[in-house]
Design a protein around this motif. Structure first.
Motif: not given
Length: 110
Positions: A84, A87, A99-101, A103-104
């Motif tokens: 992450i 990213k 998106n994953s960033c 969410k994190f």
């Protein structure tokens, strides 16, 4: 072309460019996030990296750049960001949201 087919084509193109060994993952991100054609995505990524579009396919050049810019490499380097953290650096480099960033970050703010 459906989502599955589009993803398969972009994945194929990114893998063919070496994925994270070169800049295939970065090009694919631009294809998805900005609906760019592959040549436009390559030119955009090369410009953000400060190299030519031909250089983004060179594993030696990209390994060094990925280390310097802290955007992840195939093999882990002690102290270098991965996952992450890498990213999040890619987000800044390309001027996009991942998106994953997102969410994190939302998990951290709770």
């Amino acid at each position: 072309m459906g989502d599955t087919a589009g993803m398969a084509v972009s994945h194929y193109m990114a893998s063919g460019m070496g994925g994270i060994r070169t800049a295939g993952d970065l090009v694919a991100r631009m294809e998805y996030s900005r609906s760019m054609k592959v040549d436009d995505a390559k030119a955009y990524v090369a410009g953000r990296l400060g190299i030519s579009p031909l250089d983004i396919g060179d594993e030696c050049i990209m390994r060094e750049l990925r280390e310097e810019m802290m955007i992840g490499t195939v093999t882990g380097i002690p102290g270098a960001p991965r996952g992450i953290a890498a990213k999040m650096n890619i987000e800044k480099l390309l001027g996009i949201r991942i998106n994953s960033c997102e969410k994190f970050r939302s998990m951290l703010s709770n």
